[in-house]
Scaffold this motif. Sequence first.
Motif, PDB file in Angstrom:
ATOM      1  N   ALA A  27      -4.457  -6.975   0.874  1.00  0.00           N
ATOM      2  CA  ALA A  27      -4.217  -6.821  -0.570  1.00  0.00           C
ATOM      3  C   ALA A  27      -4.930  -5.592  -1.125  1.00  0.00           C
ATOM      4  N   CYS A  28      -5.894  -5.052  -0.372  1.00  0.00           N
ATOM      5  CA  CYS A  28      -6.706  -3.939  -0.866  1.00  0.00           C
ATOM      6  C   CYS A  28      -5.920  -2.634  -0.878  1.00  0.00           C
ATOM      7  N   THR A  29      -5.996  -1.915  -2.000  1.00  0.00           N
ATOM      8  CA  THR A  29      -5.330  -0.617  -2.114  1.00  0.00           C
ATOM      9  C   THR A  29      -6.292   0.538  -1.833  1.00  0.00           C
TER      10      THR A  29
ATOM     11  N   ASN B 137       1.511 -10.409  -9.315  1.00  0.00           N
ATOM     12  CA  ASN B 137       2.361  -9.441 -10.014  1.00  0.00           C
ATOM     13  C   ASN B 137       2.258  -8.077  -9.340  1.00  0.00           C
ATOM     14  N   ARG B 138       3.178  -7.202  -9.644  1.00  0.00           N
ATOM     15  CA  ARG B 138       3.169  -5.874  -9.037  1.00  0.00           C
ATOM     16  C   ARG B 138       2.128  -4.989  -9.736  1.00  0.00           C
ATOM     17  N   VAL B 139       1.299  -4.347  -8.923  1.00  0.00           N
ATOM     18  CA  VAL B 139       0.224  -3.504  -9.453  1.00  0.00           C
ATOM     19  C   VAL B 139       0.789  -2.342 -10.253  1.00  0.00           C
ATOM     20  N   ASN B 140       1.871  -1.717  -9.738  1.00  0.00           N
ATOM     21  CA  ASN B 140       2.418  -0.544 -10.424  1.00  0.00           C
ATOM     22  C   ASN B 140       2.968  -0.895 -11.809  1.00  0.00           C
TER      23      ASN B 140
ATOM     24  N   GLY C 168      -2.051   2.958  -2.606  1.00  0.00           N
ATOM     25  CA  GLY C 168      -3.083   3.365  -1.654  1.00  0.00           C
ATOM     26  C   GLY C 168      -3.304   2.375  -0.530  1.00  0.00           C
ATOM     27  N   GLY C 169      -4.001   2.860   0.510  1.00  0.00           N
ATOM     28  CA  GLY C 169      -4.330   1.988   1.636  1.00  0.00           C
ATOM     29  C   GLY C 169      -3.132   1.557   2.440  1.00  0.00           C
ATOM     30  N   GLY C 170      -2.037   2.323   2.355  1.00  0.00           N
ATOM     31  CA  GLY C 170      -0.825   1.972   3.086  1.00  0.00           C
ATOM     32  C   GLY C 170       0.077   1.006   2.348  1.00  0.00           C
ATOM     33  N   MET C 171      -0.333   0.580   1.148  1.00  0.00           N
ATOM     34  CA  MET C 171       0.461  -0.395   0.400  1.00  0.00           C
ATOM     35  C   MET C 171       1.794   0.184  -0.081  1.00  0.00           C
ATOM     36  N   MET C 172       1.925   1.513  -0.029  1.00  0.00           N
ATOM     37  CA  MET C 172       3.189   2.161  -0.381  1.00  0.00           C
ATOM     38  C   MET C 172       4.315   1.654   0.508  1.00  0.00           C
TER      39      MET C 172
ATOM     40  N   PHE D 239       2.719   9.809  -4.611  1.00  0.00           N
ATOM     41  CA  PHE D 239       2.701   8.356  -4.439  1.00  0.00           C
ATOM     42  C   PHE D 239       2.637   7.683  -5.809  1.00  0.00           C
ATOM     43  N   CYS D 240       1.693   8.146  -6.634  1.00  0.00           N
ATOM     44  CA  CYS D 240       1.527   7.570  -7.969  1.00  0.00           C
ATOM     45  C   CYS D 240       2.794   7.728  -8.799  1.00  0.00           C
ATOM     46  N   LEU D 241       3.392   8.910  -8.710  1.00  0.00           N
ATOM     47  CA  LEU D 241       4.584   9.176  -9.511  1.00  0.00           C
ATOM     48  C   LEU D 241       5.725   8.238  -9.130  1.00  0.00           C
ATOM     49  N   THR D 242       5.868   7.991  -7.836  1.00  0.00           N
ATOM     50  CA  THR D 242       6.902   7.054  -7.364  1.00  0.00           C
ATOM     51  C   THR D 242       6.655   5.658  -7.909  1.00  0.00           C
ATOM     52  N   MET D 243       5.407   5.207  -7.853  1.00  0.00           N
ATOM     53  CA  MET D 243       5.071   3.859  -8.319  1.00  0.00           C
ATOM     54  C   MET D 243       5.248   3.736  -9.835  1.00  0.00           C
ATOM     55  N   LEU D 244       4.860   4.784 -10.568  1.00  0.00           N
ATOM     56  CA  LEU D 244       4.996   4.744 -12.021  1.00  0.00           C
ATOM     57  C   LEU D 244       6.462   4.843 -12.448  1.00  0.00           C
TER      58      LEU D 244
END
Length: 710
Positions: free
Chosen positions: A377-379, A646-649, A634-638, A670-675
């Motif tokens: 679960a760790c990012t 719930n979804r972190v993003n 992060g941490g491969g969670m992508m 990565f962040c841009l994709t999640m956002l």
Amino acid sequence: MNPLLVANWVLFLAVTVYGLYLFTRVIRTRVAYIRLGKKFEYDNKLKERLKKIWIYVFGQKKLLKDKKSGIIHVMMFYGFLLVQFGAIDFIWKGLAPDSHLPLGPFYPGFTFFQEIVTLTILVAVIWAFYRRYIEKLVRLKRGFKAGLVLIFIGTLMVTVLVGNGMGLIWHGHEGAWTEPVASAIASAFSWMPPAAAATVFFVMWWIHLLILLTFMVYVPQSKHAHLIAAPVNVYLSREEPPGKLKTINFEIDEDAAEEDVSFGVGKIEDFNQLQMIDFYACVECGRCTNVCPAAGSGKMLSPMDLIIKLRDHLTEKGAAVTGKSPWVPAYAFSGTEGNTLAQMSRSSGSDEAAATLDAVQSKSLIGDVITEEELWACTTCRNCEDACPVMNEHVDKIIDLRRYLVLTEGKMDADGQRAMMNIERQGNPWGLSKKEREDWRSLDEDATIPTVKELKKAGETFEYLFWVSSMGSYDSRSQKIAIAFAKLMNAAGVKFAILGNKEQNSGDTARRMGNEFLFQELAEKNMKEFEKHEVKKIITIDPHAYNIFKNEYPDFGLEAEVYHHTEMLAEWLKDGKLKPEGVVNERITYHDSCYLGRYNEVYEPPREVLEMIPGVEVVEMKRNRSNGMCCGAGGGMMWMEEKSGNRVNVARTEQALAVEPTMISSGCPFCLTMLSDGTKAKEVEEQVSTMDIAEILAKSMFESKEEQSA
């Protein structure tokens, strides 16, 4: 001498020596447990380490991030240090009645100061009680143990004040401004005979002494062990870049039995001793869990609980291995599991005892103590570490446990395993052909993007190696970022090149997911390319690659300077190499990438770029900079599906939308994709766009300028 005073002296010496004995025994026991761990490398940079003590212990820097709790702690911390002089004076008065510390003319000022300090601590105790039991902060535990110390401290303060007041009556002294509270108490009980006042004085005196000694013994065997372990932890904390991971040596002793060969942490003693000090330094304040994106979105992981479970397991196993009882006095805790195990270990024991000890010592760290679900679960965002007031490190422990799962037991989520296989075979998580890695260049004919091979063939050189990353090379959304940045470099007159199809994955995903072997293979391949082309400067749009090149590749020989594209864009703008003239009428909130921010302290350059673009209004989210929440990648969670909570993003997107932006920006693909996915999930993608810093600057320089001229 009065027989009662003689008896008082004898009892005082007896209980004090016994208390000190128990205290020393607990400390020696915890040290013995910590010594079960592996030794760690330590460089005695006295000046730097004392500076950290000054900043984080005496300066309380991290505690003051939460202003209310921080102020309460400062009041208690300094109050408790200063009030010990008053405690010595109070004990002196019980051993030598009608006398006090020999401070001469300074004594009246000393007593006045001590009363102010005592009252300050009482205010802090009441405030802390309110925060924990009335306000009921979610992160704070509310059991009996949590309130016991508040009772101890409060009682210590009250007994001093009441005792000093009784002392004034007993010895017939007049009240004075130098002891306002004690004088008020003496005035209220002026009707009391001196003998009765003396009795009350000694009752207060003994309550104070016994609680003081009990507190001293209680501290190292409770969560308040941080009073001892935290300064040690801060002093010994790693001097390496934040979040840097240790490199595993894969050379195997040929004489070692197959069952003895393992990588990562599979049992508690596989942690090193510095990591184990973290366990006892934990304050159980819950600040780490309070900011954890996994915990906040309903996942099983709680960084605080992870540390506590590891601590309790170490204590249990330490008792079984060393035979040293964790809880004292032993007669009061004879029925506890830890003391029972220690007793079994010390005695020859029966077959049943031997079986019990063996069961404890062979307990599986992953499964019986920590669950796999917690680990995955760790990012790896390090928000927990940034929030921790005692500088505990959580992420390296989680990665070490992941390494054991992946490298020793061969366990990994199916999605994660697929990504690892694709990286191993094709150099990218999607498994797309490595021969297509440079094809993104054809998306914009106006951009000049040479490979190192092409420049070499033309007899030209380059200053910067542009590390495009797997995201920039293959992800259709991230390719636009790579194109925008390449055009900006063209405009700035920067000589750069890409490795093209020779570029591998940086290895960050593999390393953070526990596949250290694959990471080292990738690092060796990348290093050969860097050395072959004499790379001196690397620039990238990927904060994960930026971090691993800058902080971890030096272990493999990299000596190049590493830059994130937002750093260079800010510099080129200041130097006048880039001149944005087109107006971008957007209300923009910037999301801090964890690997750019908390890992590398790069907070201002992206904001500086935005502020230099005409028309842009920058608004900050409530959680920004060092306390910015992770996007969840992060941490491969992508590459792994969130299966609980719930979804972190989406949670992070909601925080961004709360400031009513027209655009959400980031400096990480990565962040841009999640956002972007977050805005789609909230069905606001038409009203709120998502763009990288480079794209916004390129819009001002190229698109908006063209629109205005048209």
